[in-house]
Scaffold this motif. Structure first.
Motif, PDB file in Angstrom:
ATOM      1  N   LEU A 165       3.380 -23.016 -40.059  1.00  0.00           N
ATOM      2  CA  LEU A 165       1.869 -23.384 -39.878  1.00  0.00           C
ATOM      3  C   LEU A 165       0.876 -22.678 -40.892  1.00  0.00           C
ATOM      4  CD1 LEU A 165       1.541 -23.208 -35.838  1.00  0.00           C
ATOM      5  CD2 LEU A 165       1.275 -25.433 -37.535  1.00  0.00           C
ATOM      6  N   MET A 166       1.915 -22.322 -41.691  1.00  0.00           N
ATOM      7  CA  MET A 166       0.846 -21.476 -43.049  1.00  0.00           C
ATOM      8  C   MET A 166       1.646 -22.093 -44.375  1.00  0.00           C
ATOM      9  SD  MET A 166       0.423 -17.694 -41.460  1.00  0.00           S
ATOM     10  CE  MET A 166       1.992 -17.253 -41.184  1.00  0.00           C
ATOM     11  N   LYS A 167       0.704 -22.193 -45.451  1.00  0.00           N
ATOM     12  CA  LYS A 167       1.052 -22.720 -46.648  1.00  0.00           C
ATOM     13  C   LYS A 167       0.188 -22.075 -47.629  1.00  0.00           C
ATOM     14  CE  LYS A 167       2.093 -27.036 -48.475  1.00  0.00           C
ATOM     15  NZ  LYS A 167       1.858 -28.293 -48.071  1.00  0.00           N
ATOM     16  N   LYS A 168       0.784 -21.925 -49.082  1.00  0.00           N
ATOM     17  CA  LYS A 168       0.071 -21.601 -50.065  1.00  0.00           C
ATOM     18  C   LYS A 168      -0.711 -22.331 -50.522  1.00  0.00           C
ATOM     19  CE  LYS A 168       0.903 -20.304 -54.911  1.00  0.00           C
ATOM     20  NZ  LYS A 168       0.278 -18.333 -54.670  1.00  0.00           N
ATOM     21  N   GLY A 169      -1.988 -22.335 -50.747  1.00  0.00           N
ATOM     22  CA  GLY A 169      -2.967 -23.312 -51.199  1.00  0.00           C
ATOM     23  C   GLY A 169      -3.418 -24.425 -50.059  1.00  0.00           C
ATOM     24  N   VAL A 197       0.231 -27.860 -31.139  1.00  0.00           N
ATOM     25  CA  VAL A 197      -0.444 -28.363 -32.345  1.00  0.00           C
ATOM     26  C   VAL A 197      -0.787 -27.168 -33.274  1.00  0.00           C
ATOM     27  CG1 VAL A 197      -2.302 -29.634 -33.513  1.00  0.00           C
ATOM     28  CG2 VAL A 197      -1.568 -30.385 -31.252  1.00  0.00           C
ATOM     29  N   LEU A 198      -1.203 -26.034 -33.026  1.00  0.00           N
ATOM     30  CA  LEU A 198      -1.166 -24.984 -34.037  1.00  0.00           C
ATOM     31  C   LEU A 198      -1.203 -23.583 -33.096  1.00  0.00           C
ATOM     32  CD1 LEU A 198      -2.497 -24.465 -37.045  1.00  0.00           C
ATOM     33  CD2 LEU A 198      -4.764 -24.281 -35.812  1.00  0.00           C
ATOM     34  N   ASP A 206      -1.134 -30.000 -42.706  1.00  0.00           N
ATOM     35  CA  ASP A 206      -0.122 -31.162 -42.510  1.00  0.00           C
ATOM     36  C   ASP A 206       0.862 -31.079 -41.425  1.00  0.00           C
ATOM     37  OD1 ASP A 206      -1.306 -32.496 -44.847  1.00  0.00           O
ATOM     38  OD2 ASP A 206       0.105 -31.547 -46.195  1.00  0.00           O
ATOM     39  N   LYS A 207       1.519 -29.765 -41.258  1.00  0.00           N
ATOM     40  CA  LYS A 207       2.288 -29.547 -40.141  1.00  0.00           C
ATOM     41  C   LYS A 207       1.694 -29.620 -38.784  1.00  0.00           C
ATOM     42  CE  LYS A 207       5.737 -27.953 -38.105  1.00  0.00           C
ATOM     43  NZ  LYS A 207       7.340 -28.629 -38.149  1.00  0.00           N
ATOM     44  N   ALA A 208       0.332 -29.196 -38.619  1.00  0.00           N
ATOM     45  CA  ALA A 208      -0.191 -29.307 -37.396  1.00  0.00           C
ATOM     46  C   ALA A 208      -0.419 -30.963 -36.962  1.00  0.00           C
ATOM     47  CB  ALA A 208      -1.653 -28.512 -37.640  1.00  0.00           C
ATOM     48  N   ALA A 209      -1.015 -31.721 -38.005  1.00  0.00           N
ATOM     49  CA  ALA A 209      -0.895 -33.117 -37.780  1.00  0.00           C
ATOM     50  C   ALA A 209       0.481 -33.720 -37.343  1.00  0.00           C
ATOM     51  CB  ALA A 209      -1.273 -33.833 -39.116  1.00  0.00           C
ATOM     52  N   PHE A 218       0.944 -32.755 -33.826  1.00  0.00           N
ATOM     53  CA  PHE A 218      -0.124 -33.538 -33.142  1.00  0.00           C
ATOM     54  C   PHE A 218       0.195 -35.070 -32.844  1.00  0.00           C
ATOM     55  CE2 PHE A 218      -4.017 -36.161 -32.886  1.00  0.00           C
ATOM     56  CZ  PHE A 218      -4.422 -35.860 -31.568  1.00  0.00           C
ATOM     57  N   ALA A 219       0.939 -35.563 -33.903  1.00  0.00           N
ATOM     58  CA  ALA A 219       1.488 -37.040 -33.812  1.00  0.00           C
ATOM     59  C   ALA A 219       2.429 -36.821 -32.889  1.00  0.00           C
ATOM     60  CB  ALA A 219       1.794 -37.459 -35.250  1.00  0.00           C
ATOM     61  N   ALA A 220       3.394 -35.917 -32.793  1.00  0.00           N
ATOM     62  CA  ALA A 220       4.543 -35.930 -31.886  1.00  0.00           C
ATOM     63  C   ALA A 220       4.063 -35.693 -30.411  1.00  0.00           C
ATOM     64  CB  ALA A 220       5.503 -34.825 -32.394  1.00  0.00           C
TER      65      ALA A 220
END
Ligand code: MN3
Length: 204
Positions: free
Chosen positions: A88-92, A162-163, A194-197, A200-202
């Motif tokens: 759930l974390m990412k650079k930039g 989701v998060l 993007d990961k949260a989305a 959420f979709a799932a």
């Protein structure tokens, strides 16, 4: 089959300056590592439980013998929560979510800022150690929190994550000392929407 710590999906220093490299290294290798070691230890000789996925193990805590239930809840939960947290974390990253998730946040919380305020309050209000969560429950977005290493499964059978944000001191103490609020404020800069989305979709 023993459980194992998944590799971090980015280098330790990827989330600098918001989350420092040393914290990421200790958090992933030592803290997450210890949860997995202790989970495997608790499950020694329990071949039926060892064969389960971590999700099934945590969804079925009642099926775990009482003498190891707390160890599985805490260490299995620690494994599950951290495995998710790294993704759930990412650079930039950071900024605001887009698409369906953005629309759902706006409709549930009034605005993205309104959601951030509620989520931050959940993290700040969690006494001691625990997690802040954004979940889909009964088809609607909701902010909640859990103590210790309790997973969102314990928020109800129908809660889907989701998060999530780790608000244990070990997640921030080296850089932010006792100031959890500064850590949460900085964390928004590395959220992988993007990961949260995807979650959420799932969940819908
Ligand atoms: Mn942690």
């Amino acid at each position: 089959m023993a459980f194992s710590v998944p590799p971090l999906p980015y280098p330790f220093d990827a989330l600098e300056p918001y989350i420092d490299a040393r914290t990421m290294e200790i958090h992933h290798d030592k803290h997450h590592g210890a949860y997995v070691t202790n989970l495997n230890k608790a499950l020694e000789g329990q071949s039926a439980l060892q064969a389960k996925s971590i999700d099934d193990l945590l969804k079925g805590l009642d099926a775990v013998p009482e003498n190891i239930r707390a160890a599985v809840r805490n260490n299995g939960g620690g494994h599950w929560n951290h495995t998710l947290f790294w993704t759930l974390m990412k650079k930039g990253a950071g900024g605001e979510p887009k698409g369906d998730l953005a629309a759902a946040i706006k409709s549930s919380f009034g605005s993205f800022a309104g959601f951030q305020e509620k989520f931050t309050a959940a993290g700040l209000g969690r006494f001691g150690s625990g997690w802040a969560w954004l979940v889909v429950k009964d088809g609607k977005l909701a902010v909640d929190s859990t103590p210790n290493q309790d997973t969102p499964y314990l928020l109800g059978a129908n809660a889907k994550v989701v998060l999530g944000l780790d608000v244990w001191e070990h997640a921030y103490y080296l850089k932010y000392q006792n100031v959890r609020g500064d850590y949460i404020k900085a964390w928004w800069n590395v959220v992988n929407w993007d990961k949260a989305a995807e979650l959420f979709a799932a969940a819908k």
